[in-house]
Structures are given as structure tokens and as C-alpha cells.
Motif scaffolding. Sequence first.
Motif, short mmCIF file in Angstrom:
data_model
loop_
_atom_site.label_atom_id
_atom_site.label_comp_id
_atom_site.label_asym_id
_atom_site.label_seq_id
_atom_site.Cartn_x
_atom_site.Cartn_y
_atom_site.Cartn_z
N LEU A 1 15.14 -84.98 -2.38
CA LEU A 1 14.21 -84.05 -2.65
C LEU A 1 13.17 -83.75 -1.53
CD1 LEU A 1 12.36 -81.92 -4.61
CD2 LEU A 1 11.08 -83.98 -5.58
N TYR A 2 12.74 -84.94 -0.96
CA TYR A 2 11.79 -84.93 -0.08
C TYR A 2 12.11 -84.54 1.19
CZ TYR A 2 9.28 -87.52 -3.92
OH TYR A 2 8.98 -87.89 -4.99
N SER B 1 2.32 -79.48 -2.18
CA SER B 1 2.83 -78.43 -3.38
C SER B 1 2.55 -79.47 -4.80
CB SER B 1 4.48 -78.28 -3.28
OG SER B 1 5.15 -79.50 -3.72
N ILE B 2 2.42 -80.48 -4.87
CA ILE B 2 2.27 -81.46 -6.01
C ILE B 2 0.71 -81.22 -6.32
CG2 ILE B 2 1.78 -83.75 -7.09
CD1 ILE B 2 4.59 -84.45 -5.52
N TYR B 3 -0.11 -81.17 -5.21
CA TYR B 3 -1.47 -80.93 -5.57
C TYR B 3 -1.94 -79.34 -6.08
CZ TYR B 3 -3.75 -85.08 -3.79
OH TYR B 3 -4.15 -86.67 -3.53
N ASP B 4 -1.08 -78.55 -5.36
CA ASP B 4 -1.30 -77.32 -5.92
C ASP B 4 -0.85 -76.84 -7.24
OD1 ASP B 4 -2.17 -76.27 -3.32
OD2 ASP B 4 -0.31 -75.63 -2.71
N MET B 5 0.11 -77.84 -7.74
CA MET B 5 0.77 -77.45 -8.99
C MET B 5 -0.06 -78.27 -9.92
SD MET B 5 4.51 -79.13 -10.44
CE MET B 5 3.99 -80.70 -9.70
N THR C 1 5.82 -73.66 -5.25
CA THR C 1 6.38 -74.26 -4.03
C THR C 1 7.05 -75.42 -4.55
OG1 THR C 1 4.63 -73.47 -2.65
CG2 THR C 1 5.76 -75.28 -1.93
N TYR C 2 6.32 -76.31 -5.37
CA TYR C 2 6.93 -77.76 -5.94
C TYR C 2 8.47 -77.18 -6.73
CZ TYR C 2 8.14 -81.89 -7.95
OH TYR C 2 8.79 -83.19 -8.44
N ALA C 3 8.27 -76.13 -7.31
CA ALA C 3 9.31 -75.72 -8.19
C ALA C 3 10.58 -75.41 -7.18
CB ALA C 3 9.27 -74.28 -9.05
N PHE D 1 13.75 -70.54 -12.67
CA PHE D 1 13.22 -71.95 -12.54
C PHE D 1 11.75 -72.04 -12.45
CE2 PHE D 1 13.10 -76.16 -10.73
CZ PHE D 1 14.12 -76.69 -11.45
N LYS D 2 11.22 -71.28 -11.20
CA LYS D 2 9.92 -71.12 -11.02
C LYS D 2 9.12 -70.62 -12.20
CE LYS D 2 10.03 -70.09 -6.09
NZ LYS D 2 9.93 -69.46 -4.86
N SER D 3 9.49 -69.73 -13.09
CA SER D 3 8.95 -69.20 -14.16
C SER D 3 8.66 -70.28 -15.24
CB SER D 3 9.65 -68.04 -14.86
OG SER D 3 9.00 -67.72 -15.83
N ILE D 4 9.85 -70.98 -15.34
CA ILE D 4 9.61 -72.20 -16.55
C ILE D 4 8.60 -73.19 -15.92
CG2 ILE D 4 10.92 -74.35 -17.40
CD1 ILE D 4 13.62 -72.35 -16.99
N TYR D 5 8.56 -73.62 -14.77
CA TYR D 5 7.65 -74.49 -14.28
C TYR D 5 6.17 -74.08 -14.24
CZ TYR D 5 10.29 -78.59 -13.07
OH TYR D 5 11.17 -79.85 -13.29
N SER D 6 5.89 -72.80 -14.12
CA SER D 6 4.62 -72.31 -14.17
C SER D 6 3.96 -72.27 -15.28
CB SER D 6 4.66 -70.90 -13.55
OG SER D 6 5.17 -70.71 -12.24
#
Length: 230
Positions: free
Chosen positions: A147-148, A167-171, A103-105, A88-93
Motif C-alpha cells: 500500500l505504501y 491522506s490519513i490526516y486529510d481523511m 486520496t487515501y481511498a 470505492f471512494k464514495s463508500i469510504y467518504s
Amino acid sequence: MGLDGMEIIAIAVVIGLFVFVLKQFGVWELVSLEDSCDSDLELSMVRHQPEGLDQLQAQTQFTRKELQSLYRGFKNECPSGLVDEETFKSIYSQFFPQGDATTYAHFLFNAFDMDRSGSIRFEDFVIGLSVLLRGSVTEKLRWAFNLYDINKDGYITKEEMMAIMTSIYDMMGRYTLPTVRDDSPFQHVEKFFQKMDRNRDGVVTIDEFIETCQKDENIMASMQLFENVI
């Protein structure tokens, strides 16, 4: 005056990003095309066998044909019938090469992993997708609240919202324009709580969250963006 840009992103970003995930899985094209196949779910050679079509149709806003197409796309990318967190993280990245989406993922994965098994089943996938794309505004807001609410205690704390916002800012990446200041997540969390925390007790309840969002025209517009896209 409505919530400013990042607060709206924090509430609506889930829907838009999940459309990207659909495309990555190859599900978007499958559901968009006319499908004449009336066969039931193919359950052979998978580690996890999903619930029957009738049950999933009753639990979602999808037709039988749409569920069949969604399952074929899901199984094509996930032959085991399960998606683990690293996948899942790999897809989002892939969609945020300038930032760090891990982190967001992670938070989003936990929102879909309803039974806390460490994997997203097809049932989790399609039920969440139904809410995000075809659910009522209240259903979407309840999903976003979940989610939050990282520790699932029924409240959103400043610490939880700070973790989500950071996490959104990082993303989105540190090289976005206008340039993001280091204190920007903190400022947006403060604004979020000024609007959401009606009784000033330091936490946001589900009722406060839904009531405030429903009164904000910008948030309501964002909730409608992806209705009936498939």
C-alpha cells in the motif's frame, strides 16, 4: 518505546477501515449469520465472472460457505461483479464526513486492484480480505508495505510515505482533537524513517519494514485486532 499513534494508524488502519467497507457492502452480516445454503457461486447476470470456488478456497483462508456468503453480499452491491474507483471512494467518504477520504481511498483501491485494471474484482476483494483478516503477521505487513509503496518499485520513499500520511490526516479531518498542525505529517514521516530506515539510505525496504514492525509490540498488537472476526 514503540512507534507513536499515527505511525501505528498508518500501518493498522487498513484492517479497521475495511471492516467498515464490509458493513457497507452488507457482507459482514451475511458472513456472520449461519448459512445453510450449499449452492455454488451464482454467476448469471454479471459482467465479470469470478474464479471457481475451489480455486478461491485454495488461495484464501475462507471456507466454501464463507466464500458463498461473501460473494452474495458483493454481487448484491455490485451486480456487474466489479467495483470501480469512484464507487470505492464514495463508500469510504461516508465514514469520514469531517474529512476528505478520497486520496487515501485511491491508494487503498490501487492496493486491491492487483492487475491494474481500474476495477476491483471479487477475486481481488476476497484475497485481500483474507490477508487482512486471517493472514499471518508477515502477510499483513507485506500487504501494508505494498500500500505504501505507491509506485511498486520495492521501496518506500519519504515522498510516498508523506503522501500516505497526509491522506490519513486529510481523511481523519482537520477538526480532530488534539488539533493537527500543518507540519504534523512531515514530523511523523521523519519519525517513521528514523525507525524504519536501518541503513540510512533514504528508502525503506520490505525487509526493514517487516523487521522493525515485528519488533514493535504496539504494531504487533494492532495486527491481531481483527483476526477471525468473521
